[in-house]
Scaffold this motif. Structure first.
Motif, PDB file in Angstrom:
ATOM      1  N   GLN A 155       1.214  -0.821  -0.177  1.00  0.00           N
ATOM      2  CA  GLN A 155       0.078   0.250   0.093  1.00  0.00           C
ATOM      3  C   GLN A 155       1.051   1.899  -0.314  1.00  0.00           C
ATOM      4  N   LEU A 156       1.944   1.032   0.093  1.00  0.00           N
ATOM      5  CA  LEU A 156       3.055   2.738   0.989  1.00  0.00           C
ATOM      6  C   LEU A 156       4.208   2.556  -1.021  1.00  0.00           C
ATOM      7  N   CYS A 157       3.726   1.246  -2.405  1.00  0.00           N
ATOM      8  CA  CYS A 157       4.795   1.266  -2.757  1.00  0.00           C
ATOM      9  C   CYS A 157       3.995   2.019  -4.400  1.00  0.00           C
ATOM     10  N   SER A 158       4.527   2.557  -5.105  1.00  0.00           N
ATOM     11  CA  SER A 158       3.557   2.896  -6.623  1.00  0.00           C
ATOM     12  C   SER A 158       4.992   3.175  -7.485  1.00  0.00           C
ATOM     13  N   LEU A 159       4.399   2.899  -8.568  1.00  0.00           N
ATOM     14  CA  LEU A 159       5.135   3.505  -9.668  1.00  0.00           C
ATOM     15  C   LEU A 159       5.976   4.873  -9.865  1.00  0.00           C
ATOM     16  N   HIS A 160       7.422   4.938  -9.997  1.00  0.00           N
ATOM     17  CA  HIS A 160       7.897   6.377 -10.721  1.00  0.00           C
ATOM     18  C   HIS A 160       8.287   6.273 -11.576  1.00  0.00           C
ATOM     19  N   VAL A 161       7.326   7.570 -12.754  1.00  0.00           N
ATOM     20  CA  VAL A 161       8.622   7.607 -13.681  1.00  0.00           C
ATOM     21  C   VAL A 161       8.871   8.600 -14.137  1.00  0.00           C
ATOM     22  N   ASN A 162      10.464   8.473 -15.095  1.00  0.00           N
ATOM     23  CA  ASN A 162      10.779   9.699 -15.344  1.00  0.00           C
ATOM     24  C   ASN A 162      10.956  10.279 -16.929  1.00  0.00           C
ATOM     25  N   PRO A 163      10.328  10.651 -17.357  1.00  0.00           N
ATOM     26  CA  PRO A 163       9.778  10.439 -18.731  1.00  0.00           C
ATOM     27  C   PRO A 163      11.139  11.014 -19.384  1.00  0.00           C
ATOM     28  N   PHE A 164      12.062  11.680 -18.762  1.00  0.00           N
ATOM     29  CA  PHE A 164      13.212  12.450 -20.024  1.00  0.00           C
ATOM     30  C   PHE A 164      13.951  11.049 -20.124  1.00  0.00           C
ATOM     31  N   ALA A 165      14.439  10.312 -18.911  1.00  0.00           N
ATOM     32  CA  ALA A 165      15.272   9.250 -18.726  1.00  0.00           C
ATOM     33  C   ALA A 165      14.634   8.036 -19.917  1.00  0.00           C
ATOM     34  N   MET A 166      13.447   8.108 -19.150  1.00  0.00           N
ATOM     35  CA  MET A 166      12.484   6.561 -20.184  1.00  0.00           C
ATOM     36  C   MET A 166      13.276   6.729 -21.721  1.00  0.00           C
ATOM     37  N   LYS A 167      12.925   7.896 -22.081  1.00  0.00           N
ATOM     38  CA  LYS A 167      12.975   8.058 -24.128  1.00  0.00           C
ATOM     39  C   LYS A 167      14.996   7.718 -24.481  1.00  0.00           C
ATOM     40  N   LYS A 168      15.664   8.357 -22.897  1.00  0.00           N
ATOM     41  CA  LYS A 168      16.667   7.739 -23.601  1.00  0.00           C
ATOM     42  C   LYS A 168      17.216   7.031 -23.096  1.00  0.00           C
ATOM     43  N   GLN A 169      16.811   5.633 -22.723  1.00  0.00           N
ATOM     44  CA  GLN A 169      16.826   4.084 -22.255  1.00  0.00           C
ATOM     45  C   GLN A 169      15.362   3.409 -22.903  1.00  0.00           C
ATOM     46  N   GLY A 170      15.301   3.715 -24.088  1.00  0.00           N
ATOM     47  CA  GLY A 170      14.773   2.744 -24.692  1.00  0.00           C
ATOM     48  C   GLY A 170      13.291   2.549 -24.675  1.00  0.00           C
ATOM     49  N   ILE A 171      12.349   3.490 -23.162  1.00  0.00           N
ATOM     50  CA  ILE A 171      10.986   3.513 -23.654  1.00  0.00           C
ATOM     51  C   ILE A 171      10.794   4.545 -24.895  1.00  0.00           C
ATOM     52  N   GLN A 172       9.982   4.025 -25.835  1.00  0.00           N
ATOM     53  CA  GLN A 172       9.489   5.061 -26.930  1.00  0.00           C
ATOM     54  C   GLN A 172       7.729   5.170 -26.953  1.00  0.00           C
ATOM     55  N   THR A 173       7.332   4.741 -25.867  1.00  0.00           N
ATOM     56  CA  THR A 173       6.115   5.276 -25.165  1.00  0.00           C
ATOM     57  C   THR A 173       5.779   7.226 -24.944  1.00  0.00           C
ATOM     58  N   SER A 174       4.910   7.108 -25.084  1.00  0.00           N
ATOM     59  CA  SER A 174       4.731   9.486 -25.179  1.00  0.00           C
ATOM     60  C   SER A 174       4.585   8.557 -24.029  1.00  0.00           C
ATOM     61  N   LEU A 175       4.537   9.616 -22.783  1.00  0.00           N
ATOM     62  CA  LEU A 175       4.297   9.936 -21.555  1.00  0.00           C
ATOM     63  C   LEU A 175       2.880   9.513 -21.720  1.00  0.00           C
ATOM     64  N   LYS A 176       1.941  10.372 -22.127  1.00  0.00           N
ATOM     65  CA  LYS A 176       0.798  10.277 -22.400  1.00  0.00           C
ATOM     66  C   LYS A 176      -0.007   9.027 -22.796  1.00  0.00           C
ATOM     67  N   ASP A 177       0.561   8.561 -23.187  1.00  0.00           N
ATOM     68  CA  ASP A 177       0.411   6.357 -23.441  1.00  0.00           C
ATOM     69  C   ASP A 177       0.284   5.996 -22.422  1.00  0.00           C
ATOM     70  N   PHE A 178       1.667   5.995 -21.981  1.00  0.00           N
ATOM     71  CA  PHE A 178       2.236   5.875 -20.902  1.00  0.00           C
ATOM     72  C   PHE A 178       1.160   5.165 -19.531  1.00  0.00           C
ATOM     73  N   LEU A 179       0.646   6.577 -19.507  1.00  0.00           N
ATOM     74  CA  LEU A 179      -0.121   6.894 -18.205  1.00  0.00           C
ATOM     75  C   LEU A 179      -1.259   6.219 -18.628  1.00  0.00           C
ATOM     76  N   MET A 180      -1.493   6.497 -19.701  1.00  0.00           N
ATOM     77  CA  MET A 180      -3.427   5.967 -20.485  1.00  0.00           C
ATOM     78  C   MET A 180      -3.011   4.338 -20.186  1.00  0.00           C
ATOM     79  N   LYS A 181      -1.997   4.135 -20.261  1.00  0.00           N
ATOM     80  CA  LYS A 181      -1.945   2.832 -20.409  1.00  0.00           C
ATOM     81  C   LYS A 181      -2.054   1.773 -18.443  1.00  0.00           C
ATOM     82  N   LYS A 182      -1.704   2.804 -17.510  1.00  0.00           N
ATOM     83  CA  LYS A 182      -1.531   2.455 -16.448  1.00  0.00           C
ATOM     84  C   LYS A 182      -2.832   2.188 -16.085  1.00  0.00           C
ATOM     85  N   GLY A 183      -3.663   3.514 -16.985  1.00  0.00           N
ATOM     86  CA  GLY A 183      -4.771   3.542 -16.079  1.00  0.00           C
ATOM     87  C   GLY A 183      -5.256   5.230 -14.642  1.00  0.00           C
ATOM     88  N   MET A 184      -4.504   5.668 -15.501  1.00  0.00           N
ATOM     89  CA  MET A 184      -4.140   6.919 -14.532  1.00  0.00           C
ATOM     90  C   MET A 184      -5.528   7.882 -15.239  1.00  0.00           C
TER      91      MET A 184
END
Length: 184
Positions: A155-184
């Protein structure tokens, strides 16, 4: 012990096609060794290759990471401790060069360059502990009669993201698409 299933689920959310993981942690710390073993067991149960990398100190991180992280490495996981936190920028650089995603177990590492992490909310823990301490101090009954406080890590853990680092590290999904996929 952390919730290994939730941790791996968060990893899969960040990089769904992940098939090859390197886990870096300090040797000699029993809790980290147990977490790394549990993480490897869960990853392998999901048919994801896992390579554990023990580091002895900050000076050994670069050589060991460079030897194990390649273009075939989908994700690099760091378990929180002094050594990995002190070597964070080295690992960020290697992951950016190889297109590997750096996934952390603490929010500070995400803020400082890891693409994502499944992390305890330390602020929330502080609030809960503070409330419990106030309850203990104000209670009319003896301290031994006050029920012990238990925290639910899930209950005290959650997913944290760094959208700038995501792109540099091989994640090509936009932050908007990523958050929608997560259900936010």
């Amino acid at each position: 012990m952390f919730d290994v299933d939730a941790f791996v689920d968060a990893m899969a959310h960040v990089r769904p096609t992940c098939k090859n993981v390197v886990v870096i942690f300090s040797s000699g710390l029993i809790l980290l060794e147990q977490q790394a073993q549990a993480l490897r067991d869960e990853l392998e149960a999901r048919n994801i290759s896992c390579n554990l990398v023990h580091v002895d100190g900050v000076n050994s991180v670069y050589d060991k990471a460079r030897a194990r992280i390649s273009k075939n490495t989908d994700m690099v996981v760091i378990l929180r401790d002094y050594v990995t936190n002190s070597s964070l920028q080295t690992l960020v650089r290697i992951c950016s060069e190889t297109g590997s995603t750096l996934f952390a177990s603490d929010a500070h590492s995400v803020e400082q360059g890891a693409a994502a992490g499944y992390c305890l909310d330390e602020y929330e823990i502080g609030l809960l502990v503070g409330e419990h301490a106030a309850k203990v101090l104000k209670a009319p009954e003896a301290v031994r009669d006050i029920p012990m406080m238990y925290l639910q890590a899930d209950q005290l853990c959650s997913l944290h993201v760094n959208p700038f680092a995501m792109k540099k590290q091989g994640i090509q999904t936009s932050l908007k698409d990523f958050l929608m996929k997560k259900g936010m």
